[in-house]
Design a protein around this motif. Structure first.
Motif, PDB file in Angstrom:
ATOM      1  N   GLY A 111       0.794  -1.224   0.000  1.00  0.00           N
ATOM      2  CA  GLY A 111       0.000   0.000   0.000  1.00  0.00           C
ATOM      3  C   GLY A 111       0.824   1.270   0.000  1.00  0.00           C
ATOM      4  O   GLY A 111       0.299   2.348  -0.312  1.00  0.00           O
ATOM      5  N   THR A 112       2.099   1.173   0.332  1.00  0.00           N
ATOM      6  CA  THR A 112       2.964   2.359   0.314  1.00  0.00           C
ATOM      7  C   THR A 112       3.499   2.656  -1.089  1.00  0.00           C
ATOM      8  O   THR A 112       4.054   3.730  -1.310  1.00  0.00           O
ATOM      9  N   LEU A 113       3.347   1.715  -2.016  1.00  0.00           N
ATOM     10  CA  LEU A 113       3.862   1.934  -3.368  1.00  0.00           C
ATOM     11  C   LEU A 113       3.011   2.978  -4.076  1.00  0.00           C
ATOM     12  O   LEU A 113       1.781   2.948  -3.996  1.00  0.00           O
ATOM     13  N   PRO A 114       3.632   3.885  -4.820  1.00  0.00           N
ATOM     14  CA  PRO A 114       2.891   5.039  -5.335  1.00  0.00           C
ATOM     15  C   PRO A 114       1.926   4.744  -6.468  1.00  0.00           C
ATOM     16  O   PRO A 114       0.974   5.493  -6.676  1.00  0.00           O
ATOM     17  N   ALA A 115       2.140   3.653  -7.210  1.00  0.00           N
ATOM     18  CA  ALA A 115       1.317   3.422  -8.401  1.00  0.00           C
ATOM     19  C   ALA A 115       0.632   2.064  -8.398  1.00  0.00           C
ATOM     20  O   ALA A 115       0.029   1.683  -9.391  1.00  0.00           O
ATOM     21  N   THR A 116       0.707   1.344  -7.295  1.00  0.00           N
ATOM     22  CA  THR A 116       0.124   0.004  -7.208  1.00  0.00           C
ATOM     23  C   THR A 116      -1.261   0.077  -6.588  1.00  0.00           C
ATOM     24  O   THR A 116      -1.454   0.721  -5.563  1.00  0.00           O
ATOM     25  N   THR A 117      -2.229  -0.597  -7.211  1.00  0.00           N
ATOM     26  CA  THR A 117      -3.595  -0.658  -6.699  1.00  0.00           C
ATOM     27  C   THR A 117      -3.814  -2.050  -6.133  1.00  0.00           C
ATOM     28  O   THR A 117      -3.765  -3.044  -6.866  1.00  0.00           O
ATOM     29  N   VAL A 118      -4.053  -2.127  -4.824  1.00  0.00           N
ATOM     30  CA  VAL A 118      -4.027  -3.394  -4.098  1.00  0.00           C
ATOM     31  C   VAL A 118      -5.436  -3.797  -3.671  1.00  0.00           C
ATOM     32  O   VAL A 118      -6.201  -2.975  -3.143  1.00  0.00           O
ATOM     33  N   TYR A 119      -5.758  -5.075  -3.876  1.00  0.00           N
ATOM     34  CA  TYR A 119      -7.025  -5.643  -3.420  1.00  0.00           C
ATOM     35  C   TYR A 119      -6.732  -6.915  -2.622  1.00  0.00           C
ATOM     36  O   TYR A 119      -6.092  -7.836  -3.132  1.00  0.00           O
TER      37      TYR A 119
END
Length: 443
Positions: free
Chosen positions: A293-301
């Motif tokens: 979740g700290t990554l700037p461009a990753t969308t996590v589910y």
């Protein structure tokens, strides 16, 4: 490989004034930014297009990668000429793209995809509009994107179906499987079979970026994965899992991807032998959510089970405890067969429960890889989870409906669920042209 992904432009709506932008000679051009766009006025002394201009420097451009330039513009005088260039910011000023458009009095959005020939960290974008008469150009929504959803989902060229096709071109089922499966975008799964997951994810994301497409990634390496079931395996210890997640994050870096975290991991908690094991499992999912979740461009589910497994209130509590607040939301129906309307109803119920638990605004995605016929058999009974007959491919990966962020092929169609159903004797995760054809035909 590219060092910058997503939107390369700083302050492209000018909501922060002119921060990040330069202006040409004040004798030729004056600018004002109200917070919703830029007003750039060329004087009568700006005889040439390049005399009056605004721009931005220090763009990182990478050779072979696809970019999309877009902006919204209008002018105080209809027929005004505007030239936009992206290229080197110094001599020899080589362009990656050079476009000239004619502006009217109404806002118009311009979009130009291009493949970049340059390799530079000193790239420049410029807008030029000098024309010997005083004119004001209005600019906003300026974007220069690399590998974003605007260019579509990435098709895994090394999926199990693609590998089968390459080895079996003469098979009578080959054309059908190529059209229905191999050409469709879906998730690449990463787990304990990846001996260097950082390098493997990095390579996969670079390949997606080279096509200007967004990769869908499923992480499946939970400690005590599948609780010893047909998809058993995973990280050898909790500590090893946390290290693995850190390697995944390092491989993703600042590049965009849709990431599904650990299918079944929360829904299977009841099968674990103790409260300590359940607490440990939730903590590991939370570690993944917080790290990614700290990554700037990753969308996590995070995985949220399916509509006939865990009650919405219970699943919402599990997701909250697993730090879904650090993710975009959750996924439903992974490797299952429920119809889209049933999935969205279930997900809406979870979302409402999360709101009551103090986690508002969670999004969700639906796995549509095998739900084209829903999950009921001819007798109206819910089908078994392991390779049931009569299932069909669902809607290919796309923007969502009924509140879903996306409909995605998360499970890989044609890969066996395990040695059961119509896939008797086919190990979990193994591609079967027989299973694939049954899904294509809905039999």
């Amino acid at each position: 490989m590219p060092e910058r992904y997503g939107d390369l432009i700083v302050n492209g709506t000018f909501s922060n004034g002119t921060t990040g932008w330069w202006t040409g000679d004040p004798a030729y051009v004056a600018v004002a930014a109200s917070g919703t766009g830029l007003e750039a006025t060329a004087t009568t002394d700006a005889v040439n297009l390049w005399d009056a201009g605004v721009g931005q420097d220090n763009l990182i451009l990478s050779p072979g990668c696809r970019y999309t330039l877009s902006f919204t513009a209008r002018a105080s005088q209809a027929g005004t000429t505007l030239r936009v260039q992206v290229g080197l910011g110094a001599d020899p000023w080589t362009s990656a793209i050079d476009k000239t458009v004619t502006l009217g009095n109404a806002d118009t959005c311009f979009t130009f995809p291009f493949r970049c020939p340059l390799d530079t960290s000193t790239g420049q974008i410029s807008f030029q509009f000098g024309q010997s008469t005083a004119v004001t150009v209005y600019l906003t929504e300026i974007r220069l994107t690399c590998s974003t959803i605007d260019e579509g989902f990435y098709v895994d060229p090394d999926s199990n179906a693609a590998k089968w096709l390459a080895a079996n071109r003469d098979d009578l089922r080959a054309n059908k499987i190529e059209r229905a499966l191999v050409r469709r975008p879906g998730a690449r799964w990463f787990g304990d079979w990846n001996k260097d997951v950082k390098t493997d994810i990095d390579a996969y994301m670079v390949a997606a970026a080279a096509k200007g497409q967004l990769p869908i990634i499923t992480l499946y390496n939970m400690y005590n994965r599948d609780n010893g079931g047909q998809s058993s395996g995973g990280a050898p210890s909790p500590e090893a899992y946390r290290t693995w997640i850190e390697s995944v994050a390092a491989g993703m870096a600042d590049r965009p991807a849709l990431v599904i975290v650990e299918p079944d991991s929360l829904a299977q908690l009841g099968n674990l032998p103790s409260d300590a094991a359940r607490t440990e499992r939730v903590g590991l999912v939370a570690y993944a959510a917080q790290t990614l979740g700290t990554l700037p461009a990753t969308t996590v589910y995070l995985d949220g089970g399916n509509a006939t497994w865990i009650r919405p209130a219970q699943m919402a509590t599990l997701l909250k405890d697993a730090s879904v607040a650090h993710a975009r939301g959750f996924a439903v129906n992974v490797a299952n067969f429920d119809a889209v309307d049933i999935c969205c109803t279930y997900a809406d119920q979870i979302t409402a429960e999360l709101g009551r638990l103090g986690v508002p605004g969670a999004g969700f995605v639906v796995d549509t890889s095998r739900n084209g016929n829903g999950a009921m058999n001819a007798d109206g009974q819910h089908v078994d989870w392991c390779n049931p007959a009569g299932r069909r491919l669902g809607v290919p990966s796309s923007i969502g409906v009924a509140g879903a962020d996306y409909l995605l092929w998360i499970k890989v169609p044609g890969d066996s669920d395990g040695s059961g159903g119509i896939g008797e004797g086919i190990p979990a995760g193994t591609f079967s042209p027989y299973l694939a054809e049954r899904l294509i035909d809905g039999t």
